[in-house]
Write a protein that holds these residues in place. Structure first.
Motif, PDB file in Angstrom:
ATOM      1  N   LEU A   1       0.823  -1.205   0.000  1.00  0.00           N
ATOM      2  CA  LEU A   1       0.000   0.000   0.000  1.00  0.00           C
ATOM      3  C   LEU A   1       0.859   1.258   0.000  1.00  0.00           C
ATOM      4  CD1 LEU A   1      -2.810  -1.154   2.419  1.00  0.00           C
ATOM      5  CD2 LEU A   1      -2.978  -0.874  -0.072  1.00  0.00           C
ATOM      6  N   ALA A   2       1.958   1.244   0.742  1.00  0.00           N
ATOM      7  CA  ALA A   2       2.856   2.400   0.768  1.00  0.00           C
ATOM      8  C   ALA A   2       3.475   2.639  -0.609  1.00  0.00           C
ATOM      9  CB  ALA A   2       3.940   2.205   1.819  1.00  0.00           C
ATOM     10  N   VAL A   3       3.859   1.562  -1.279  1.00  0.00           N
ATOM     11  CA  VAL A   3       4.411   1.683  -2.636  1.00  0.00           C
ATOM     12  C   VAL A   3       3.381   2.328  -3.555  1.00  0.00           C
ATOM     13  CG1 VAL A   3       5.099   0.350  -4.684  1.00  0.00           C
ATOM     14  CG2 VAL A   3       6.088  -0.192  -2.440  1.00  0.00           C
ATOM     15  N   LEU A   4       2.139   1.856  -3.484  1.00  0.00           N
ATOM     16  CA  LEU A   4       1.097   2.397  -4.356  1.00  0.00           C
ATOM     17  C   LEU A   4       0.709   3.815  -3.967  1.00  0.00           C
ATOM     18  CD1 LEU A   4      -1.178  -0.706  -4.943  1.00  0.00           C
ATOM     19  CD2 LEU A   4       0.492   0.325  -6.509  1.00  0.00           C
ATOM     20  N   ALA A   5       0.723   4.134  -2.692  1.00  0.00           N
ATOM     21  CA  ALA A   5       0.397   5.494  -2.255  1.00  0.00           C
ATOM     22  C   ALA A   5       1.403   6.495  -2.828  1.00  0.00           C
ATOM     23  CB  ALA A   5       0.377   5.572  -0.733  1.00  0.00           C
ATOM     24  N   GLU A   6       2.640   6.055  -2.954  1.00  0.00           N
ATOM     25  CA  GLU A   6       3.687   6.941  -3.474  1.00  0.00           C
ATOM     26  C   GLU A   6       3.836   6.859  -4.987  1.00  0.00           C
ATOM     27  OE1 GLU A   6       8.505   7.172  -3.336  1.00  0.00           O
ATOM     28  OE2 GLU A   6       7.479   6.716  -1.451  1.00  0.00           O
ATOM     29  N   ARG A   7       3.729   5.647  -5.540  1.00  0.00           N
ATOM     30  CA  ARG A   7       4.092   5.455  -6.949  1.00  0.00           C
ATOM     31  C   ARG A   7       3.011   4.782  -7.784  1.00  0.00           C
ATOM     32  NH1 ARG A   7       9.606   2.502  -6.222  1.00  0.00           N
ATOM     33  NH2 ARG A   7       9.396   2.237  -8.462  1.00  0.00           N
ATOM     34  N   GLY A   8       1.789   4.786  -7.303  1.00  0.00           N
ATOM     35  CA  GLY A   8       0.700   4.196  -8.076  1.00  0.00           C
ATOM     36  C   GLY A   8       0.519   4.897  -9.405  1.00  0.00           C
ATOM     37  N   ARG A   9       0.029   4.166 -10.350  1.00  0.00           N
ATOM     38  CA  ARG A   9      -0.100   4.646 -11.722  1.00  0.00           C
ATOM     39  C   ARG A   9      -1.107   5.796 -11.852  1.00  0.00           C
ATOM     40  NH1 ARG A   9       1.045   2.001 -16.662  1.00  0.00           N
ATOM     41  NH2 ARG A   9       1.836   0.235 -15.499  1.00  0.00           N
ATOM     42  N   THR A  10      -2.177   5.748 -11.093  1.00  0.00           N
ATOM     43  CA  THR A  10      -3.222   6.764 -11.208  1.00  0.00           C
ATOM     44  C   THR A  10      -3.465   7.439  -9.863  1.00  0.00           C
ATOM     45  OG1 THR A  10      -5.030   5.248 -10.669  1.00  0.00           O
ATOM     46  CG2 THR A  10      -4.399   5.419 -13.015  1.00  0.00           C
ATOM     47  N   LYS A  11      -4.080   8.605  -9.925  1.00  0.00           N
ATOM     48  CA  LYS A  11      -4.439   9.334  -8.709  1.00  0.00           C
ATOM     49  C   LYS A  11      -5.416   8.508  -7.875  1.00  0.00           C
ATOM     50  CE  LYS A  11      -5.973  13.861  -7.192  1.00  0.00           C
ATOM     51  NZ  LYS A  11      -6.372  15.208  -7.629  1.00  0.00           N
ATOM     52  N   ARG A  12      -6.333   7.832  -8.520  1.00  0.00           N
ATOM     53  CA  ARG A  12      -7.302   6.988  -7.805  1.00  0.00           C
ATOM     54  C   ARG A  12      -6.589   5.921  -6.972  1.00  0.00           C
ATOM     55  NH1 ARG A  12     -11.740   3.132 -10.856  1.00  0.00           N
ATOM     56  NH2 ARG A  12     -12.414   2.028  -9.010  1.00  0.00           N
ATOM     57  N   VAL A  13      -5.605   5.258  -7.563  1.00  0.00           N
ATOM     58  CA  VAL A  13      -4.851   4.220  -6.851  1.00  0.00           C
ATOM     59  C   VAL A  13      -4.036   4.841  -5.723  1.00  0.00           C
ATOM     60  CG1 VAL A  13      -2.894   2.624  -7.087  1.00  0.00           C
ATOM     61  CG2 VAL A  13      -4.773   2.544  -8.728  1.00  0.00           C
ATOM     62  N   ARG A  14      -3.339   5.923  -6.004  1.00  0.00           N
ATOM     63  CA  ARG A  14      -2.521   6.567  -4.969  1.00  0.00           C
ATOM     64  C   ARG A  14      -3.394   6.998  -3.783  1.00  0.00           C
ATOM     65  NH1 ARG A  14      -0.427   8.774  -9.679  1.00  0.00           N
ATOM     66  NH2 ARG A  14      -1.479  10.772  -9.297  1.00  0.00           N
ATOM     67  N   ASN A  15      -4.527   7.595  -4.069  1.00  0.00           N
ATOM     68  CA  ASN A  15      -5.419   8.046  -2.989  1.00  0.00           C
ATOM     69  C   ASN A  15      -6.002   6.880  -2.195  1.00  0.00           C
ATOM     70  OD1 ASN A  15      -4.982  10.729  -3.604  1.00  0.00           O
ATOM     71  ND2 ASN A  15      -6.848  10.950  -4.803  1.00  0.00           N
ATOM     72  N   ALA A  16      -6.452   5.846  -2.880  1.00  0.00           N
ATOM     73  CA  ALA A  16      -7.030   4.681  -2.185  1.00  0.00           C
ATOM     74  C   ALA A  16      -5.984   4.021  -1.287  1.00  0.00           C
ATOM     75  CB  ALA A  16      -7.587   3.673  -3.191  1.00  0.00           C
ATOM     76  N   ALA A  17      -4.776   3.869  -1.810  1.00  0.00           N
ATOM     77  CA  ALA A  17      -3.713   3.250  -1.017  1.00  0.00           C
ATOM     78  C   ALA A  17      -3.337   4.140   0.162  1.00  0.00           C
ATOM     79  CB  ALA A  17      -2.498   2.965  -1.905  1.00  0.00           C
ATOM     80  N   ALA A  18      -3.255   5.438  -0.063  1.00  0.00           N
ATOM     81  CA  ALA A  18      -2.907   6.369   1.021  1.00  0.00           C
ATOM     82  C   ALA A  18      -3.958   6.342   2.128  1.00  0.00           C
ATOM     83  CB  ALA A  18      -2.741   7.786   0.470  1.00  0.00           C
ATOM     84  N   ARG A  19      -5.234   6.266   1.760  1.00  0.00           N
ATOM     85  CA  ARG A  19      -6.293   6.178   2.771  1.00  0.00           C
ATOM     86  C   ARG A  19      -6.148   4.919   3.610  1.00  0.00           C
ATOM     87  NH1 ARG A  19      -9.353   8.334  -1.386  1.00  0.00           N
ATOM     88  NH2 ARG A  19     -10.085   6.302  -2.055  1.00  0.00           N
ATOM     89  N   LYS A  20      -5.835   3.801   2.966  1.00  0.00           N
ATOM     90  CA  LYS A  20      -5.658   2.561   3.722  1.00  0.00           C
ATOM     91  C   LYS A  20      -4.444   2.627   4.634  1.00  0.00           C
ATOM     92  CE  LYS A  20      -8.278  -0.940   1.716  1.00  0.00           C
ATOM     93  NZ  LYS A  20      -8.438  -2.328   1.533  1.00  0.00           N
ATOM     94  N   VAL A  21      -3.355   3.189   4.152  1.00  0.00           N
ATOM     95  CA  VAL A  21      -2.159   3.324   4.983  1.00  0.00           C
ATOM     96  C   VAL A  21      -2.494   4.199   6.187  1.00  0.00           C
ATOM     97  CG1 VAL A  21       0.153   4.367   5.079  1.00  0.00           C
ATOM     98  CG2 VAL A  21      -0.484   2.940   3.133  1.00  0.00           C
ATOM     99  N   SER A  22      -3.180   5.304   5.950  1.00  0.00           N
ATOM    100  CA  SER A  22      -3.547   6.221   7.023  1.00  0.00           C
ATOM    101  C   SER A  22      -4.477   5.572   8.040  1.00  0.00           C
ATOM    102  CB  SER A  22      -4.203   7.463   6.418  1.00  0.00           C
ATOM    103  OG  SER A  22      -4.636   8.329   7.425  1.00  0.00           O
ATOM    104  N   SER A  23      -5.453   4.816   7.557  1.00  0.00           N
ATOM    105  CA  SER A  23      -6.412   4.191   8.478  1.00  0.00           C
ATOM    106  C   SER A  23      -5.761   3.097   9.315  1.00  0.00           C
ATOM    107  CB  SER A  23      -7.609   3.627   7.716  1.00  0.00           C
ATOM    108  OG  SER A  23      -7.249   2.477   6.978  1.00  0.00           O
ATOM    109  N   ARG A  24      -4.714   2.475   8.816  1.00  0.00           N
ATOM    110  CA  ARG A  24      -4.014   1.441   9.584  1.00  0.00           C
ATOM    111  C   ARG A  24      -3.158   2.041  10.693  1.00  0.00           C
ATOM    112  NH1 ARG A  24      -2.086  -3.199   5.285  1.00  0.00           N
ATOM    113  NH2 ARG A  24      -4.193  -3.810   4.662  1.00  0.00           N
TER     114      ARG A  24
END
Length: 150
Positions: free
Chosen positions: A125-148
């Protein structure tokens, strides 16, 4: 009078047969479907089958043998090979097996979305939050990292 193109009817027959096939008969049926002359239709039907079967099998010990059998059948179909490979990467990520960061960052939008919406490791999730291909992926991953972290 039925104006449905014949490839649509064949696609539906293939899709229904693949959905109902037994484990024992699966390789033979996949091989038969791959012999259909409409390459695009065949790849859509087989991709749907791979998605359905891999979704059910990826957490199970039987997945590696199944994916190896399917890989041999589809080896000359780059799209299908990639989809199966991405299911294998997804499996590694969610089961905590070794995986490579570059494989995830180079993956399709489909896989990155799937990982960002899953119970993937904090590392993925951290990898995708930083380097995900799309804004949607980066945001979704960042939300999960934050909620954890809460």
């Amino acid at each position: 009078m039925d104006d449905e193109p014949p490839e649509h009817a064949r696609y539906e027959r293939h899709r229904l047969a693949l959905a109902a096939v037994s484990e024992h008969d699966e390789a033979a049926l996949v091989g038969a479907v791959l012999d259909d002359p409409d390459r695009v239709m065949v790849e859509a039907a087989i991709a749907g089958h791979i998605d359905a079967r891999a979704a059910a099998l990826h957490p199970l010990p039987s997945y590696p043998a199944w994916s190896e059998t399917i890989a041999e059948l589809i080896e000359d179909r780059p799209f299908l090979v990639r989809r199966l490979g991405e299911w294998t990467l997804f499996r590694a990520i969610v089961l905590g097996a070794p995986w490579r960061t570059e494989d995830l960052t180079e993956a399709t939008d489909w896989l990155q979305r799937k990982v960002s919406e899953s119970s993937a490791s904090a590392e993925a999730l951290a990898v995708l939050a930083e380097r995900g291909r799309t804004k949607r992926v980066r945001n979704a991953a960042a939300r999960k990292v934050s909620s954890r972290r809460r």
